[in-house]
Scaffold this active site. Structure first.
Site, PDB file in Angstrom:
ATOM      1  N   LYS A  40       0.842  -1.200   0.000  1.00  0.00           N
ATOM      2  CA  LYS A  40       0.000   0.000   0.000  1.00  0.00           C
ATOM      3  C   LYS A  40       0.874   1.245   0.000  1.00  0.00           C
ATOM      4  CE  LYS A  40      -0.504  -0.016   5.064  1.00  0.00           C
ATOM      5  NZ  LYS A  40      -1.465  -0.075   6.185  1.00  0.00           N
ATOM      6  N   TYR A 276      14.264  31.226   6.713  1.00  0.00           N
ATOM      7  CA  TYR A 276      13.036  31.937   7.069  1.00  0.00           C
ATOM      8  C   TYR A 276      12.892  32.094   8.582  1.00  0.00           C
ATOM      9  CZ  TYR A 276      11.164  31.145   2.330  1.00  0.00           C
ATOM     10  OH  TYR A 276      10.951  31.132   0.984  1.00  0.00           O
TER      11      TYR A 276
END
Length: 386
Positions: A40, A276
């Site tokens: 999956k 940042y």
């Protein structure tokens, strides 16, 4: 000539390691038991089609487990003909497609079984199914304990008898097998006992339960006596099972190594803010490597000032906020670092390896959250190349 796939940021998938891990698992479980390879989420980010091709070539009798119909169809469209079990919800209206593609569907509840049977009957097909029993996960499944047990057994027996459904197996899922504390071990043993009791009740009603499976990755390693006919293995197959979840000695190799390029080396003076928000600043003169990966590639922004990478075999801390496409690492102790060098973000071997726990541990996540999070724009390079 420049290889565009490895020019910026890429993930190397070691197919030999994948095969070796599966071979180790086959050696741990009892003879006659098969594996269900859990593919999956694109094989936990490793590439479901490639993983299925390699594993199915070695063990074609093993099963595949996926989460949803689209994942199963991708494998069928690639030519895979192994048995596939969908572990989650599929719209009952897809009954004809399930039957036509030879895909086995989980029966999540009595109501779901009825709806799937009605759609299959209307389409004139029979859908292969495995019945899920909830023995203590408290998620999907027929109730395997408590006051609703008797009616759940009757409802399960009714599902086995529905002409439009061909129930060929039954399973449950352990909630606490990743833990080794006594209470976790006891709870897993309780779930196993509940599951066996449910299966015995069906047999007493004259219904063979079919393939029985309950072991996930840690249970397959630690308690092979619970293996029964199938073991569902995901995390351990990719070499991601935490050491804390293994009480038996076994060795599994990480299959993914995630890399990016150093695109600039720069010197910053004391007090210079980095990235940042100025969440980091150099206390002393610092050498920074700008690395060409970021949170848009799946490197978690939450690893701001927490992450570690490996360059030229040495571990370097992440400095400042992780940006969308880049982040910085302190390479002050490695004067030979230069532009174009490889930075290992995950995986590798030897002293310069970056264990997956370095990424998921500080964030309170599991290992699959990291590899599943490596985005699609990061090319997968399969080794050995075929």
């Amino acid at each position: 000539m420049m290889d565009l796939n490895t020019s910026r940021c890429w993930a190397e998938i070691d197919l030999d390691a994948l095969l070796e891990n599966a071979r180790t698992l086959h050696g741990l479980i009892p003879g006659g038991c098969r594996l269900m390879h859990i593919l999956k989420a694109d094989a936990y980010g490793h590439g479901a089609v490639s993983a299925a091709r390699v594993l199915g070539g070695a063990w074609p009798e093993d099963w595949i487990g996926v989460a949803c119909l689209s994942e199963a169809l991708e494998l069928r469209e690639s030519g895979n003909r192994q048995e596939i079990l969908i572990l989650g919800f599929t719209p009952p209206e897809a009954a004809e497609l399930l039957a036509r593609q030879g895909i086995t569907q989980t029966l999540l509840s009595p109501g779901y079984a009825g709806a799937l049977a009605a759609c299959a009957g209307a389409a004139g097909v029979q859908v292969s199914c495995h019945l899920k029993v909830d023995t203590g996960m408290t998620r999907i499944g027929y109730s395997g304990y408590g006051g609703a047990l008797s009616s759940a057994i009757e409802e399960a027996a009714a599902a086995y008898r529905m002409p439009a459904l061909k129930v060929t197996g039954i399973y449950t899922h352990f909630s606490s097998s990743y833990g080794s504390a006594p209470e976790d071990v006891d709870y897993t043993r309780t779930q196993f006992s509940r599951f066996l009791a449910f299966c015995r009740a069906l047999e007493e009603a004259g219904i063979p339960p079919g393939l029985r499976h309950c072991c996930n990755s840690p249970a397959a390693v630690n308690t092979p006596e619970y293996a029964l006919e199938l073991c569902r293995v995901g995390t351990v197959l990719y070499g991601l099972l935490p050491d804390s979840a293994m009480v038996r000695p076994a060795s599994f190799r990480p299959v993914m190594t995630w890399k990016a390029r150093v695109v600039q080396r720069r010197t910053v003076s004391p007090g210079t803010p980095v990235s940042y928000g100025r969440q980091a600043a150099a206390e002393d003169p610092m050498e920074l490597a700008v690395i060409s990966a970021g949170d848009a590639d799946g490197y978690p922004r939450s690893l701001t000032n927490l992450g570690r990478v490996s360059i030229r075999g040495q571990i370097c801390p992440v400095v400042g906020r992780v940006c969308m496409d880049m982040f910085m690492a302190d390479v002050s102790r490695i004067p030979e670092v230069s532009e174009g060098d490889e930075a290992v973000l995950l995986g590798g071997t030897g002293p310069g390896a970056v264990p997956c726990r370095w990424l998921y541990g500080p964030l309170g996540l599991g290992p699959s959250a990291i590899t599943c999070g490596v985005r699609g724009r990061v090319p997968r390079i399969y080794l050995p190349r075929t």
